[in-house]
Design an enzyme around this catalytic site. Structure first.
Site, PDB file in Angstrom:
ATOM      1  N   ASP A 189      -2.255  -1.224  -4.142  1.00 38.69           N
ATOM      2  CA  ASP A 189      -2.525   0.118  -4.362  1.00 38.69           C
ATOM      3  C   ASP A 189      -1.372   0.837  -4.343  1.00 38.69           C
ATOM      4  OD1 ASP A 189      -3.474   2.986  -4.490  1.00 38.69           O
ATOM      5  OD2 ASP A 189      -4.834   2.861  -2.547  1.00 38.69           O
ATOM      6  N   TYR A 210       1.070  -1.173   0.012  1.00 41.67           N
ATOM      7  CA  TYR A 210      -0.047  -0.043  -0.028  1.00 41.67           C
ATOM      8  C   TYR A 210       0.965   1.273   0.079  1.00 41.67           C
ATOM      9  CZ  TYR A 210      -3.651   3.396   1.655  1.00 41.67           C
ATOM     10  OH  TYR A 210      -4.327   4.652   1.813  1.00 41.67           O
TER      11      TYR A 210
END
Length: 251
Positions: free
Chosen positions: A144, A105
């Protein structure tokens, strides 16, 4: 082998919005999530047949990653060095006989770009880490990544130039990484496909009008590119402001 990645924007909230329905339906070998927003003991998920690996942020209700896998890894590693980003629970690496799986992330540079310097330092450290792993065996790097690489990767490119997630600096770091021996699996399989996004603002009807960004990725070592069978985006799956993405590799 089937891989799924999904920024769930809070696993506890997502569990109430159909997470398990999709999890059971997709039946992945590896299911990676980001932005779990929970601490140890705050959530228990019964996933029969899966081992669970969690990296919690020290700050409550913030960041965090997890991997649910059917396959016992040879080793598990959390973070890249002792730094702020590790404290934020942003990375998990599972080692297998034939590859590494790296779930990430990436830090957001923030609307005013206050965190851009930290973000660029993160990119440099992570690139070195990925290259080190790749020198040993191929990698599957997902998550992400908080950047739309090319203009084709977001709806309103011209008006977003210089904004967080579409700065020249962030995009250049992605270009450098891909140029060092890695492949963006979705763009490899769909080089000219437009209007395929993985994140939409919660602003009124933005998702309905598909005004989005593709900022979630499966990036693989070049040695794996010929094994890519499926690289897809599940844009119809709700439950978060992101949607799940999928990678299938032939063994």
């Amino acid at each position: 082998m089937k891989f799924i990645s999904w920024n769930v924007n809070g696993i506890r909230a997502c569990l109430g919005k159909g997470f398990l329905d999709f999890f059971n339906y997709v039946d992945a070998d590896f299911f990676c999530i980001q932005e779990t927003k929970c601490q140890d003991g705050q959530v228990e998920i019964s996933l029969e047949g899966y081992e669970q690996y969690w990296n919690y942020a020290q700050k409550k209700g913030y960041s965090g990653t997890a991997i649910f896998t059917k396959h016992t890894p040879l080793s598990v590693h959390y973070g890249v060095g002792e730094d702020e980003s590790q404290e934020e629970g942003r990375i998990i690496t599972l080692e297998y006989e034939d590859f590494y799986l790296v779930n990430v992330y990436t830090p957001n540079s923030q609307r005013d770009l206050a965190r851009l310097p930290l973000r660029l330092e993160w990119e440099d450290r992570l690139a070195l880490y990925l290259q080190e792993l790749d020198s040993k065996k191929p990698i599957v790097y997902c998550g992400d990544l908080n950047v739309a690489h090319m203009e084709i990767d977001l709806k309103n490119a011209k008006s977003n130039v210089g904004n967080s997630g579409f700065t020249y600096e962030e995009r250049a770091k992605m270009t450098e990484l891909l140029g060092s021996g890695f492949v963006d699996s979705f763009r490899y399989m769909h080089p000219d496909t437009t209007d395929h996004y993985t994140w939409w603002s919660y602003m009124n009807k933005v998702r309905e009008r598909n005004i989005g960004w593709r900022i979630d990725y499966f990036i693989v070592s070049e040695s794996l590119k010929d094994k890519i069978d499926v690289a897809s985006i599940h844009s119809n799956i709700m439950g978060s402001d992101h949607c799940p993405i999928e990678l299938q590799l032939n063994q």
